[in-house]
Design a protein around this motif. Structure first.
Motif, PDB file in Angstrom:
ATOM      1  N   LEU A 245      -8.461 -20.868 -35.523  1.00  0.00           N
ATOM      2  CA  LEU A 245      -7.076 -20.637 -35.993  1.00  0.00           C
ATOM      3  C   LEU A 245      -7.247 -20.254 -37.648  1.00  0.00           C
ATOM      4  N   ASP A 246      -8.599 -20.161 -37.907  1.00  0.00           N
ATOM      5  CA  ASP A 246      -8.608 -20.450 -39.522  1.00  0.00           C
ATOM      6  C   ASP A 246      -8.441 -18.849 -40.212  1.00  0.00           C
ATOM      7  N   MET A 247      -8.020 -17.649 -39.170  1.00  0.00           N
ATOM      8  CA  MET A 247      -7.736 -16.642 -39.847  1.00  0.00           C
ATOM      9  C   MET A 247      -6.136 -16.547 -40.070  1.00  0.00           C
ATOM     10  N   LEU A 248      -5.443 -17.646 -39.576  1.00  0.00           N
ATOM     11  CA  LEU A 248      -3.892 -17.653 -39.784  1.00  0.00           C
ATOM     12  C   LEU A 248      -3.540 -17.630 -41.160  1.00  0.00           C
ATOM     13  N   ASP A 249      -2.261 -17.730 -41.326  1.00  0.00           N
ATOM     14  CA  ASP A 249      -1.725 -17.992 -42.888  1.00  0.00           C
ATOM     15  C   ASP A 249      -1.976 -19.312 -43.023  1.00  0.00           C
ATOM     16  N   ASP A 250      -2.092 -19.668 -44.442  1.00  0.00           N
ATOM     17  CA  ASP A 250      -2.274 -20.982 -44.983  1.00  0.00           C
ATOM     18  C   ASP A 250      -0.865 -21.887 -44.520  1.00  0.00           C
ATOM     19  N   CYS A 264      -7.307 -27.460 -33.145  1.00  0.00           N
ATOM     20  CA  CYS A 264      -8.654 -26.873 -33.079  1.00  0.00           C
ATOM     21  C   CYS A 264      -9.538 -27.530 -34.203  1.00  0.00           C
ATOM     22  N   LYS A 265     -10.925 -27.406 -34.019  1.00  0.00           N
ATOM     23  CA  LYS A 265     -11.864 -27.830 -35.044  1.00  0.00           C
ATOM     24  C   LYS A 265     -11.615 -26.701 -36.091  1.00  0.00           C
ATOM     25  N   ASN A 266     -11.255 -27.101 -37.342  1.00  0.00           N
ATOM     26  CA  ASN A 266     -11.286 -26.131 -38.348  1.00  0.00           C
ATOM     27  C   ASN A 266     -12.308 -26.176 -39.502  1.00  0.00           C
TER      28      ASN A 266
END
Length: 318
Positions: A245-250, A264-266
């Motif tokens: 999910l690291d491509m989502l907005d902050d 999820c593991k980030n």
């Protein structure tokens, strides 16, 4: 409409030269009552990101991940649009079960609607070029994108020239598919009629965040399996040390937004992964929708010095 700022740049991993606007569109009541007289109203709510300057631009249809909101991808959509693309991100559902057949059917309806209503919703003097059409999806949205391109459950009147899976997942458990199954586990079995394919994976997607949750992109149903079934032309990039999910907005608001940081593991932060996903999509779309492969070849050959993160894996079939 809310304009965003842009920084002049030719680097695909940075914001491009086009100033963009985000447009929220809700279906009109007549559509929900199955009245088809109003073709300008889409079948589902949309978040459209478009350049503001006049021109004719390729179109990307972007499908959100499982139980996520299209608004969670606002910065990624703006990144892509700033390089000269119209990005259409429908909200396919709020709550969904394991079966994705309905999502495939509604995505087909949205695709067919593009020719009828998209042009009426864009800024003045902006025209969509639907002869240059791409389809992308994240997580379960990636599964839906592949399923539609493979004509499972539904077909479309428009042809996709580029197909993108962003950490696609064909199941919710370790190696267990959900209906309709997309993966066949036969190498190079996807019959996509020469449609160019990009698969982007996350190195941490198959890692558990804690003992109580399954990985968000488990082995056996994830990006590696999707790429193995692709025929050329196909590209495969896996980002090391970043998660599903690291491509989502902050700032992803609300309960669901907060949960995106918990399940999820980030990686350390989302910015680098978002820039990477946006940049690699732009390079791929420029190559296969616009015929300009310079950036993609530079990345493929390892000559691009502006990558915002380290790659764990890079493969291609051309």
């Amino acid at each position: 409409m809310s304009p965003s700022t842009s920084i002049p740049s030719t680097n695909v991993f940075e914001i491009g030269n086009c100033i963009t606007t985000l447009i929220k569109v809700e279906p009109k009541l007549c559509n929900r009552n199955n009245n088809n007289n109003n073709n300008s109203s889409p079948p589902k709510p949309l978040l459209i990101c478009s350049p503001l300057e006049a021109g004719v631009f390729p179109v990307l249809l972007f499908l959100h991940g499982y139980l996520l909101y299209n608004s969670f991808y606002s910065l990624l959509l703006q990144h892509i649009a700033s390089h000269g693309f119209v990005v259409v991100a429908p909200q396919l559902y709020s709550i969904a079960g394991a079966d994705a057949n309905e999502e495939i059917k509604i995505t087909a309806k949205i695709t067919n609607w593009l020719a009828l209503g998209l042009g009426q919703l864009l800024p003045p003097n902006v025209e969509p070029n639907l002869a240059k059409l791409g389809l992308a999806g994240h997580s379960r949205g990636g599964k839906v994108a592949f399923a539609l391109a493979l004509s499972k459950s539904s077909t479309t009147s428009l042809k996709f020239s580029a197909l993108i899976g962003i950490d696609p997942v064909d199941g919710t458990d370790m190696g267990k598919q959900t209906p309709p199954p997309v993966l066949t586990y036969t190498p190079h079995s996807f019959n996509l009629d020469s449609t160019a394919v990009l698969v982007v994976g996350s190195g941490l997607g198959e890692v558990r965040r804690n003992p109580f949750f399954h990985p968000c992109a488990p082995k056996g149903v994830n990006h590696e399996d999707f790429y193995n079934e692709c025929c050329k032309p196909a590209y495969y990039f896996v980002a090391k040390d970043y998660g599903h999910l690291d491509m989502l907005d902050d700032d992803t608001k609300g309960i669901r937004g907060k949960i995106t940081y918990c399940l999820c593991k980030n990686g350390e932060s989302r910015g680098a992964m978002r820039r990477f996903v946006g940049g690699i999509l732009v390079a791929f779309l420029k190559a296969y929708l616009e015929g300009d492969s310079r950036e993609l070849v530079s990345i493929r050959e390892g000559h691009h010095d502006m990558l915002p993160l380290q790659l764990q894996r890079l493969e291609f079939q051309v």
